[in-house]
Each structure stands twice: as structure tokens, then as C-alpha cells.
Design a protein around this motif. Structure first.
Motif, PDB file in Angstrom:
ATOM      1  N   ASP A 157      80.987  78.698  26.184  1.00 52.30           N
ATOM      2  CA  ASP A 157      80.339  79.342  27.324  1.00 52.30           C
ATOM      3  C   ASP A 157      80.983  79.073  28.674  1.00 52.30           C
ATOM      4  N   LYS A 158      81.981  78.242  28.713  1.00 56.62           N
ATOM      5  CA  LYS A 158      82.660  77.938  29.978  1.00 56.62           C
ATOM      6  C   LYS A 158      83.884  78.832  30.135  1.00 56.62           C
ATOM      7  N   LEU A 192      85.596  72.431  26.142  1.00 55.82           N
ATOM      8  CA  LEU A 192      84.707  73.125  27.070  1.00 55.82           C
ATOM      9  C   LEU A 192      83.531  73.780  26.372  1.00 55.82           C
ATOM     10  N   ALA A 225      85.127  69.315  34.038  1.00 52.49           N
ATOM     11  CA  ALA A 225      84.932  70.758  34.184  1.00 52.49           C
ATOM     12  C   ALA A 225      83.785  71.235  33.300  1.00 52.49           C
ATOM     13  N   ARG A 226      83.719  70.715  32.092  1.00 54.70           N
ATOM     14  CA  ARG A 226      82.638  71.081  31.178  1.00 54.70           C
ATOM     15  C   ARG A 226      81.278  70.658  31.738  1.00 54.70           C
ATOM     16  N   ASP A 227      81.223  69.443  32.285  1.00 55.29           N
ATOM     17  CA  ASP A 227      79.953  68.873  32.701  1.00 55.29           C
ATOM     18  C   ASP A 227      79.477  69.327  34.082  1.00 55.29           C
ATOM     19  N   LEU A 247      85.884  76.456  39.246  1.00 59.97           N
ATOM     20  CA  LEU A 247      86.803  75.987  38.208  1.00 59.97           C
ATOM     21  C   LEU A 247      87.473  74.707  38.675  1.00 59.97           C
ATOM     22  N   PRO A 305      82.376  81.524  40.512  1.00 64.49           N
ATOM     23  CA  PRO A 305      82.581  80.464  39.528  1.00 64.49           C
ATOM     24  C   PRO A 305      83.397  79.325  40.135  1.00 64.49           C
ATOM     25  N   ASP A 338      81.980  75.526  36.255  1.00 57.83           N
ATOM     26  CA  ASP A 338      81.837  76.723  35.429  1.00 57.83           C
ATOM     27  C   ASP A 338      82.987  76.886  34.447  1.00 57.83           C
ATOM     28  N   GLY A 339      83.994  76.040  34.605  1.00 53.57           N
ATOM     29  CA  GLY A 339      85.121  76.124  33.690  1.00 53.57           C
ATOM     30  C   GLY A 339      86.318  75.366  34.221  1.00 53.57           C
TER      31      GLY A 339
END
Length: 179
Positions: free
Chosen positions: A63-64, A60, A36-38, A24, A22, A41-42
């Protein structure tokens, strides 16, 4: 940062790892949370109260991944000393204008920020007995964090790695209690 994330996703000359990890983004403000959202993964915000964790989760989406860094004073033998160390850490952070602005956006009044009030200190740095520290961790989880990373003080105070590990081990039973 956007350019950096795009380059991270681009093919490389060396063979890519077979496993994916992932990605981040360290994000303590609304623009970085949106990035981070776009594009990741988080997010991994750090040094902020559970109210920020709730805002980050809302921004977020469900799902992130949201991993929160929580400063913790692990030497809890003397509650007043732990609170004083926590206040010093918060005071240092509040000397950064962007950080103070982030705290103000969360609704903390100017007086509470200027005084580095007890409520603010307790929301930002987990300290006290193991149950108090566990309650702060639980507040971040309730606000939407998937993980809470405990960040003991770096360097200073004569603490070495093994002392810090031992103190974190003492916290483990309280942290692992279902809430």
C-alpha cells in the motif's frame, strides 16, 4: 530523520495547503525504507538495481508508494560510449562505502563489485538502445515500483537541458510500449 518527519506533520503557523501531497523518503538502505514504511507515504530509492526495488517493495508492503530513481544514459548513438559512461557513474557510486555495502547485501560478489562488472552496470544504469533502457525500466516495475523516474546525467559532457529532454523524448515510444 524521524524528528524531521514528525515536525513536517505538526501544525504550522501559516495556513495549511488544501491539497495533500504524498510524502516520500529518499531511502537507499533498510533503516530508511523502514522509516518510510512507518512514517511516510512511501520511498524513493535511487541508483540501485531491480533487486533492491523488490526488497523495498517487500519491506514497504503493497500500500505504500514506491518511486524509483533510475540513472539513464540517454545518448545511445554509440553503445560502447554509453556503457563506458554508465560504468563511470557506477564506479563513482561504488567508491562510497555505504553504497558498495548496499550492493553487496543484494548478493553481488566482491569480484563483480571490484571489477564494476557488466551485469552490475546494466542493472544500475539504463543505457544502450531505447529497447534496452525500456527493459531496465520494466524490470523495476516488475520488481514492485509504482513509478520509475529517469535521471539523465547532470551537467558534464556538454549536455544541456534541451538536449536531455530531446533524448528522453526519443525514448518515450519504447517506454510506452506495453510489456
Amino acid at each position: 530523520m524521524r524528528d524531521y518527519l514528525e515536525r513536517m506533520a505538526a501544525p504550522t503557523m501559516t495556513p495549511a495547503l488544501e491539497a495533500s501531497y504524498p510524502r516520500l523518503v529518499a531511502a537507499n538502505g533498510p533503516k530508511m525504507i523502514a522509516l518510510a514504511r512507518d512514517m511516510a507515504d512511501g520511498a524513493l530509492p535511487a541508483g540501485l538495481p531491480p533487486a533492491f526495488t523488490a526488497q523495498a517493495r517487500d519491506a514497504l508492503g503493497p500500500d505504500k508508494l514506491l518511486a524509483v530513481g533510475l540513472s539513464v544514459i540517454t545518448d545511445t548513438a554509440d553503445r560502447e560510449t554509453a556503457r563506458a559512461r554508465a560504468r563511470d557513474a557506477v564506479s563513482t557510486s561504488l567508491s562510497r562505502s555505504w553504497y558498495a555495502a548496499t550492493i553487496a547485501r543484494l548478493g553481488y560478489p566482491d569480484q563483480e563489485i571490484a571489477a564494476v562488472g557488466d551485469e552490475l552496470v546494466s542493472a544500475i544504469v539504463a543505457h544502450g538502445d531505447p529497447e534496452s533502457i525500456a527493459a531496465t525500466v520494466a524490470a523495476h516495475l516488475a520488481a514492485g515500483a509504482d513509478h520509475v523516474i529517469l535521471l539523465p546525467p547532470a551537467g558534464g559532457g556538454g549536455a544541456d537541458l534541451m538536449t536531455g529532454v530531446g533524448q528522453l523524448e526519443q525514448l518515450a515510444p519504447a517506454l510506452l510500449q506495453p510489456r
